[in-house]
Design a protein around this motif. Structure first.
Motif, mmCIF file in Angstrom:
data_model
loop_
_atom_site.group_PDB
_atom_site.id
_atom_site.type_symbol
_atom_site.label_atom_id
_atom_site.label_comp_id
_atom_site.label_asym_id
_atom_site.label_seq_id
_atom_site.Cartn_x
_atom_site.Cartn_y
_atom_site.Cartn_z
ATOM 1 N N ASN A 494 0.829 -1.203 0.000
ATOM 2 C CA ASN A 494 0.000 0.000 0.000
ATOM 3 C C ASN A 494 0.867 1.259 0.000
ATOM 4 O O ASN A 494 0.632 2.195 0.747
ATOM 5 C CB ASN A 494 -0.956 0.011 1.196
ATOM 6 N N GLY A 495 1.892 1.225 -0.804
ATOM 7 C CA GLY A 495 2.718 2.412 -0.981
ATOM 8 C C GLY A 495 3.792 2.603 0.072
ATOM 9 O O GLY A 495 4.642 3.477 -0.053
ATOM 10 N N LYS A 496 3.766 1.770 1.144
ATOM 11 C CA LYS A 496 4.772 1.957 2.196
ATOM 12 C C LYS A 496 5.893 0.924 2.067
ATOM 13 O O LYS A 496 5.620 -0.268 1.909
ATOM 14 C CB LYS A 496 4.115 1.773 3.563
ATOM 15 N N PRO A 497 7.129 1.360 2.142
ATOM 16 C CA PRO A 497 8.232 0.397 2.004
ATOM 17 C C PRO A 497 8.311 -0.565 3.198
ATOM 18 O O PRO A 497 8.116 -0.152 4.336
ATOM 19 C CB PRO A 497 9.478 1.277 1.945
ATOM 20 N N VAL A 498 8.580 -1.829 2.900
ATOM 21 C CA VAL A 498 8.765 -2.831 3.955
ATOM 22 C C VAL A 498 10.261 -3.106 4.012
ATOM 23 O O VAL A 498 10.789 -3.952 3.299
ATOM 24 C CB VAL A 498 8.000 -4.128 3.623
ATOM 25 N N ASP A 499 10.966 -2.363 4.858
ATOM 26 C CA ASP A 499 12.429 -2.394 4.821
ATOM 27 C C ASP A 499 13.021 -3.784 5.037
ATOM 28 O O ASP A 499 14.032 -4.131 4.452
ATOM 29 C CB ASP A 499 13.009 -1.391 5.822
ATOM 30 N N ALA A 500 12.358 -4.605 5.848
ATOM 31 C CA ALA A 500 12.934 -5.915 6.167
ATOM 32 C C ALA A 500 13.065 -6.799 4.937
ATOM 33 O O ALA A 500 13.820 -7.764 4.942
ATOM 34 C CB ALA A 500 12.091 -6.622 7.212
ATOM 35 N N LEU A 501 12.305 -6.479 3.882
ATOM 36 C CA LEU A 501 12.349 -7.351 2.707
ATOM 37 C C LEU A 501 13.216 -6.802 1.583
ATOM 38 O O LEU A 501 13.336 -7.418 0.531
ATOM 39 C CB LEU A 501 10.923 -7.598 2.201
ATOM 40 N N THR A 502 13.839 -5.670 1.790
ATOM 41 C CA THR A 502 14.707 -5.136 0.740
ATOM 42 C C THR A 502 15.978 -5.977 0.653
ATOM 43 O O THR A 502 16.560 -6.336 1.668
ATOM 44 C CB THR A 502 15.115 -3.677 1.055
ATOM 45 N N ARG A 503 16.361 -6.326 -0.554
ATOM 46 C CA ARG A 503 17.610 -7.065 -0.686
ATOM 47 C C ARG A 503 18.361 -6.620 -1.929
ATOM 48 O O ARG A 503 17.796 -5.965 -2.795
ATOM 49 C CB ARG A 503 17.357 -8.575 -0.707
ATOM 50 N N ILE A 504 19.644 -6.984 -1.956
ATOM 51 C CA ILE A 504 20.482 -6.586 -3.084
ATOM 52 C C ILE A 504 20.445 -7.695 -4.130
ATOM 53 O O ILE A 504 20.698 -8.854 -3.804
ATOM 54 C CB ILE A 504 21.923 -6.339 -2.607
ATOM 55 N N VAL A 505 20.096 -7.328 -5.370
ATOM 56 C CA VAL A 505 20.035 -8.349 -6.424
ATOM 57 C C VAL A 505 20.787 -7.864 -7.660
ATOM 58 O O VAL A 505 21.027 -6.665 -7.825
ATOM 59 C CB VAL A 505 18.564 -8.678 -6.814
ATOM 60 N N ARG A 506 21.118 -8.829 -8.528
ATOM 61 C CA ARG A 506 21.769 -8.489 -9.784
ATOM 62 C C ARG A 506 20.759 -7.743 -10.662
ATOM 63 O O ARG A 506 19.598 -8.151 -10.754
ATOM 64 C CB ARG A 506 22.158 -9.804 -10.454
ATOM 65 N N ARG A 507 21.178 -6.689 -11.330
ATOM 66 C CA ARG A 507 20.230 -5.878 -12.094
ATOM 67 C C ARG A 507 19.485 -6.717 -13.127
ATOM 68 O O ARG A 507 18.272 -6.606 -13.260
ATOM 69 C CB ARG A 507 20.968 -4.719 -12.787
ATOM 70 N N ASN A 508 20.206 -7.618 -13.812
ATOM 71 C CA ASN A 508 19.531 -8.386 -14.868
ATOM 72 C C ASN A 508 18.541 -9.418 -14.327
ATOM 73 O O ASN A 508 17.823 -10.047 -15.085
ATOM 74 C CB ASN A 508 20.560 -9.036 -15.810
ATOM 75 N N LYS A 509 18.535 -9.620 -13.007
ATOM 76 C CA LYS A 509 17.578 -10.579 -12.445
ATOM 77 C C LYS A 509 16.504 -9.899 -11.606
ATOM 78 O O LYS A 509 15.646 -10.547 -11.025
ATOM 79 C CB LYS A 509 18.309 -11.596 -11.577
#
Ligand code: GTP
Length: 602
Positions: A494-509
């Motif tokens: 609902n428009g609010k970031p869920v910080d615990a689920l942010t992760r670093i991924v390869r751009r092409n994936k």
């Protein structure tokens, strides 16, 4: 005992090939313990978790006396136990540095495995005398010839050099002792040179504080001496010196050249005891041995208590844990979704899992672990350098970064030849570059790949096991770094970031991973009472989106007749209900199992 009659050696083997059993048997045969009084089984493998998971985490060492029947001379055999654990290649290399030889132990029912190969290379690079040993020859399905052929190919040894033993029944173990004396050189220690000690293991004892295992490289160590650490410059007084006798360490006033022993230096915390450090006399300081470095955490993740009020308990448990394991780094952190927690660095994925399991079992502390991140190095546009240890770090600096670098690992895979194609496909899908593809005998393949550490940090182990029906084995070591094209992939509810689920991924994936994330969440969160919009985002751009339609309970169905007050009351109640639920995690109700599903995709 003079250095010529000392042998310092380790046992290199894959998990379950019988290292602990062989160590026990050698202890028994050297007469160190009366076999009848063998109350402690598998002494070298004593931690509860180690037993359960069948892995040796912390190296332990034992000193044995052996009487050579031919000359009647007494030899001191120091069996240095190396950690048999893929995340600890640095610690393995340090324990190997304290040895002049290694028993290369291979299970005849399983053949050569990845850990044996990887550790063999470490031993080989340090010029150790190698005694090849085939174990479990008592078992009916042992393939001794096949195993010998694999050993001959993998390690370039003559077939008749290998001893054939059963660590369990003791068959052939007596022949090991003369082979050790003959094929492993004594330590090249010099009695008259200035004192130098190699610190190759340390642990925290509940009663006696920090204890260090050292090898006396030169000179003579005496109680009361003042030592200086080459790594930190700190000074310590030698309080106790002990020989690591089985069951009961023996106190000594001094330790001569070439000897291995356990010393107490009055260190306050395990962080002062750096594995690989060189200690010398404060009055005559000596330079460090080459190759020393502090253990580097390779995987970072947030740990949050499952129980909403569990932070203090988690923090206390972790502090107690840190007394014993100096390789974990810990900082406080806060997440909008999960509240207070700890951001921790581990040596690798298995290390992280072991810590998580021990927190639960030994401290009754259940945690949720956020997506693991490998340490990245950023070169900034202004020319400065930064390390990036979390997705949050990356988000904060994203506009100012010129280039990012990620760590690489060299993976050794050993597998029955039929699975080779699928394992190669897996490595290539994970950005792997092949460095070796060879055969051990006709049926086994040895693959070595250089891969980004991040690519093996999630599910790689499990995929290898699934592809090979559990038959392939895996080991890895660090292998430099390369430029990385990665982005922080976030989630908005609902428009609010869920910080615990942010992760670093390869751009092409990022796009397919974003789609997976919102789809998984949509499945797990389907029973909500209001509309929820899930978006996977990179910075401000949305890469995937799903909506969970409200599953509105028809609370009015029960009111027959047009009782307006009743109707209003019921609607109020439903609203309140919504509020309570919505408060359960931040201001959005994301059930625990949905978080877990996203963080550890099956
Ligand atoms: P880690 O500590 O996990 O590295 O394992 P390990 O290499 O120390 O193996 P361990 O000594 O625990 O042995 C693994 C299993 O193999 C145990 O169930 C042993 O009883 C069994 N085993 C070890 N040696 C022999 C042997 O010579 N013959 C038979 N039949 N079983 C053996």
């Amino acid at each position: 005992i003079p250095p010529e009659r000392i042998r310092n050696f380790c046992i290199i083997s894959h998990v379950d090939h019988g290292k602990s059993t062989l160590a026990d048997r050698m202890i028994e045969m050297s007469g160190a313990i009366d076999a009848g009084a063998r109350q402690v089984h598998q002494m070298l493998d004593s931690l509860e978790v180690e037993r359960q998971r069948g892995i040796t985490i912390k190296a332990q060492t034992v000193s044995l006396f052996y009487q050579d029947a031919a000359q009647g001379e007494t030899y001191l055999l120091n069996l240095i136990d190396t950690p048999g654990h893929v995340d600890f290649s640095y610690e393995v290399s340090r324990s190997i540095a304290a040895c002049q030889g290694a028993l290369l132990l291979v299970d005849a029912t399983k053949g050569v495995q990845a850990q044996t190969v990887a550790n063999f290379y470490l031993a080989f690079e340090q010029d150790l005398g190698i005694v090849p040993v085939v174990n479990k020859v008592d078992l009916g399905h042992a393939d001794i010839d096949g195993t010998l052929e694999q050993m001959a190919t993998a390690f370039d040894i003559e077939r008749d050099e290998a001893l054939r033993i059963s660590a369990k029944t003791g068959l052939g173990v007596d022949a090991l002792f003369p082979a050790i004396l003959k094929r492993i050189p004594p330590p090249a220690a010099c009695a008259s040179a200035p004192l130098r000690l190699l610190l190759f293991d340390a642990w925290y004892d509940d009663f006696r504080g920090v204890l260090c295992l050292v090898e006396v490289l030169d000179g003579k160590l005496e109680r009361g001496m003042e030592l200086v650490s080459a790594a930190t410059g700190s000074k310590y007084t030698v309080q106790t010196i002990e020989l690591m006798r089985p069951l009961m360490p023996a106190a000594l006033p001094s330790l001569g050249p070439g000897h291995v022993g356990c010393v107490s230096l009055g260190m306050k915390t395990i962080h002062e005891a750096n594995v690989g450090d060189t200690l010398s006399q404060a009055s005559n300081p000596q330079p460090a041995l080459p190759g020393f470095r502090k253990p580097q955490p390779m995987v970072f993740a947030g740990l949050f208590p499952l129980d909403e009020n569990g932070f203090q308990h988690l923090s206390d448990s972790m502090s107690r844990f840190l007394l014993k394991d100096g390789s974990i780094s810990v900082e406080n952190t806060h997440s909008g979704t999960l509240g207070r927690g700890l951001r921790c660095g581990f040596l690798g994925m298995l290390h992280m899992e072991v810590v998580q399991q021990r927190l639960l079992e030994e401290h009754d502390c259940d945690v949720i672990v956020t997506a693991p991140t490998v340490p990245l190095k950023a070169t900034m546009k202004d020319g400065s350098h930064r390390s990036i240890l979390s997705a949050e770090d990356l988000e904060q600096v994203s506009g100012e970064v010129k280039e990012l670098f990620e760590p690489l690992v060299k993976v050794t895979l050993l597998s029955p030849a039929v699975y080779t194609g699928d394992l190669i496909a897996l490595c290539e899908s994970r950005e792997g570059v092949q460095v070796e593809h060879s055969y051990l005998g006709s049926e086994r393949t040895l693959l070595r790949y250089v891969l980004p550490l991040a690519e093996i940090a999630t599910e790689f182990h499990d995929r290898v096991k699934t592809i090979s029906s559990g038959y392939a084995s895996l080991d890895y070591e660090e292998a430099g770094e390369q430029p990385a094209d990665v982005v922080p992939l976030g989630l908005k509810v609902n428009g609010k970031p869920v910080d615990a689920l942010t992760r670093i991924v390869r751009r092409n994936k990022a796009v397919p991973l974003g789609r997976d994330m919102v789809e998984t969440l949509q499945k797990e969160m389907s029973r909500q009472v209001y509309d929820i919009v899930l978006q996977a985002v990179i910075g401000s751009s949305v890469v995937a989106r799903e909506t969970i339609r409200a599953l509105r309970k028809n609370v009015l169905a029960k009111c027959y007749g047009g009782d307006v007050t009743r109707k209003k009351k019921l609607l109020e109640k439903q609203k309140e209900g919504k509020k309570r639920r919505a408060l359960s995690v931040g201001d959005v109700a994301i059930p625990q199992k949905a978080l877990t599903a996203v963080l550890s995709p099956a």
